[in-house]
Enzyme design. Sequence first.
Site, PDB file in Angstrom:
ATOM      1  N   TYR A 172     -35.672  35.336 -17.675  1.00  0.00           N
ATOM      2  CA  TYR A 172     -34.571  35.712 -18.578  1.00  0.00           C
ATOM      3  C   TYR A 172     -34.286  37.221 -18.515  1.00  0.00           C
ATOM      4  CZ  TYR A 172     -32.058  35.817 -23.114  1.00  0.00           C
ATOM      5  OH  TYR A 172     -31.127  35.980 -24.122  1.00  0.00           O
ATOM      6  N   LYS A 176     -30.838  38.906 -17.308  1.00  0.00           N
ATOM      7  CA  LYS A 176     -30.037  39.732 -18.222  1.00  0.00           C
ATOM      8  C   LYS A 176     -29.855  41.157 -17.689  1.00  0.00           C
ATOM      9  CE  LYS A 176     -28.921  36.888 -21.547  1.00  0.00           C
ATOM     10  NZ  LYS A 176     -27.553  36.313 -21.531  1.00  0.00           N
TER      11      LYS A 176
HETATM   12  P1  NAD Z   1     -27.619  28.813 -28.185  1.00  0.00           P
HETATM   13  O1  NAD Z   1     -28.723  28.085 -27.493  1.00  0.00           O
HETATM   14  O2  NAD Z   1     -27.473  28.631 -29.662  1.00  0.00           O
HETATM   15  O3  NAD Z   1     -26.220  28.444 -27.495  1.00  0.00           O
HETATM   16  C1  NAD Z   1     -26.058  28.463 -26.111  1.00  0.00           C
HETATM   17  C2  NAD Z   1     -24.942  27.530 -25.720  1.00  0.00           C
HETATM   18  O4  NAD Z   1     -24.799  27.586 -24.290  1.00  0.00           O
HETATM   19  C3  NAD Z   1     -25.221  26.059 -26.081  1.00  0.00           C
HETATM   20  O5  NAD Z   1     -24.122  25.494 -26.769  1.00  0.00           O
HETATM   21  C4  NAD Z   1     -25.453  25.393 -24.730  1.00  0.00           C
HETATM   22  O6  NAD Z   1     -25.039  24.029 -24.672  1.00  0.00           O
HETATM   23  C5  NAD Z   1     -24.595  26.280 -23.813  1.00  0.00           C
HETATM   24  N1  NAD Z   1     -25.003  26.165 -22.409  1.00  0.00           N
HETATM   25  C6  NAD Z   1     -26.263  26.084 -21.901  1.00  0.00           C
HETATM   26  N2  NAD Z   1     -26.211  25.924 -20.570  1.00  0.00           N
HETATM   27  C7  NAD Z   1     -24.905  25.894 -20.224  1.00  0.00           C
HETATM   28  C8  NAD Z   1     -24.219  25.732 -18.986  1.00  0.00           C
HETATM   29  N3  NAD Z   1     -24.879  25.533 -17.827  1.00  0.00           N
HETATM   30  N4  NAD Z   1     -22.860  25.755 -18.991  1.00  0.00           N
HETATM   31  C9  NAD Z   1     -22.174  25.924 -20.148  1.00  0.00           C
HETATM   32  N5  NAD Z   1     -22.771  26.052 -21.345  1.00  0.00           N
HETATM   33  C10 NAD Z   1     -24.128  26.045 -21.389  1.00  0.00           C
HETATM   34  O7  NAD Z   1     -27.829  30.344 -27.793  1.00  0.00           O
HETATM   35  P2  NAD Z   1     -27.309  31.693 -28.485  1.00  0.00           P
HETATM   36  O8  NAD Z   1     -28.465  32.298 -29.193  1.00  0.00           O
HETATM   37  O9  NAD Z   1     -26.021  31.477 -29.200  1.00  0.00           O
HETATM   38  O10 NAD Z   1     -27.077  32.591 -27.171  1.00  0.00           O
HETATM   39  C11 NAD Z   1     -25.800  32.872 -26.643  1.00  0.00           C
HETATM   40  C12 NAD Z   1     -25.933  33.991 -25.624  1.00  0.00           C
HETATM   41  O11 NAD Z   1     -26.466  35.159 -26.257  1.00  0.00           O
HETATM   42  C13 NAD Z   1     -26.891  33.673 -24.472  1.00  0.00           C
HETATM   43  O12 NAD Z   1     -26.411  34.225 -23.273  1.00  0.00           O
HETATM   44  C14 NAD Z   1     -28.164  34.353 -24.892  1.00  0.00           C
HETATM   45  O13 NAD Z   1     -28.995  34.643 -23.800  1.00  0.00           O
HETATM   46  C15 NAD Z   1     -27.598  35.607 -25.539  1.00  0.00           C
HETATM   47  N6  NAD Z   1     -28.526  36.283 -26.430  1.00  0.00           N
HETATM   48  C16 NAD Z   1     -29.015  35.649 -27.531  1.00  0.00           C
HETATM   49  C17 NAD Z   1     -29.901  36.341 -28.359  1.00  0.00           C
HETATM   50  C18 NAD Z   1     -30.481  35.724 -29.596  1.00  0.00           C
HETATM   51  O14 NAD Z   1     -31.355  36.362 -30.214  1.00  0.00           O
HETATM   52  N7  NAD Z   1     -30.060  34.532 -30.016  1.00  0.00           N
HETATM   53  C19 NAD Z   1     -30.281  37.652 -28.052  1.00  0.00           C
HETATM   54  C20 NAD Z   1     -29.748  38.245 -26.912  1.00  0.00           C
HETATM   55  C21 NAD Z   1     -28.875  37.557 -26.116  1.00  0.00           C
END
Ligand code: NAD
Length: 264
Positions: A172, A176
């Site tokens: 990851y 990123k």
């Molecule tokens: P989440 O798991 O709640 O949502 C992710 C969504 O992406 C889901 O609806 C899933 O079905 C979809 N997804 C997964 N694989 C996919 C694919 N191959 N094609 C299309 N859609 C797909 O996650 P989140 O926490 O809302 O994260 C969203 C983004 O933010 C991600 O890129 C994550 O890495 C990033 N992020 C999250 C955090 C955190 O603390 N939650 C921190 C930093 C970065």
Amino acid sequence: MGGLTGVPVGGLVAGRSALVTGAGQGIGLEIARLLHEHGARVTLADVDAERAAKAAAEIAGGDADSVLGPGRDVIGLGCDVTDETSVENAVRHTAERFGGLDILVNNAGITRDASLRRMSAADFDAVIGVHLKGSWLGVRAASAVMREARRGSIVNISSLSGKSGNPGQTNYSAAKAGIVGLTKAAAKELAHRGVRVNAVQPGLIRTAMTEAMPPEVFAAREADIPMKRAGQPREVAGAVLFLASDLSGYMTGAVLEVGGGRLM
Ligand code: NAD
């Protein structure tokens, strides 16, 4: 343009067309909601098509069509960002339905956490595939449309894990950090065509992804944050809206941290 505040009538992205990946829940859903509140027509794309349709209906007040169908301003669409054709279709549908594509947010994400001793090559490939290749496919497909229109804003969702590296997340963190390189290279290629490419690095945000953590690990991470709390998805969406809008018109290749002061 609007009144004294300089905010366009109808919102910061009024009349713009946007595509958000991974928008079925979490941060992506809040990004789509905020762009819509600020006047954009939005496609919510997710690998889980049913989830995308439900999320789109929620934003549209129960009135969104699930896939095609004319005349509405929110679309829920099944799209797997690791699949070239699927990403190109999502861009094409959005551009056809909304008469162009102004904003792309590469947000879809997964985690497959494990120590190096335990992580399989499949776990590595899966995470690189969704985050890094998925973002690259999105940037390539969207920029093909945007460069012709000579305008557009692409926002890639990276993570503070890509800045600091997280144990248990070699896949990851690598993906990123890679997104930052992708963002800067694409920004340089596309700047002269009026297309901006920026990234956001969220810290610890409360979503399904982080609720999978053991509570004591989550609490320890929160305690390390100067603001002493996790962020909300809407607080990430605010930074994305800024980068998507003309307020950031002279910014490209930038990386905005949304982490409550963590790792500054
Ligand atoms: P989440 O798991 O709640 O949502 C992710 C969504 O992406 C889901 O609806 C899933 O079905 C979809 N997804 C997964 N694989 C996919 C694919 N191959 N094609 C299309 N859609 C797909 O996650 P989140 O926490 O809302 O994260 C969203 C983004 O933010 C991600 O890129 C994550 O890495 C990033 N992020 C999250 C955090 C955190 O603390 N939650 C921190 C930093 C970065």
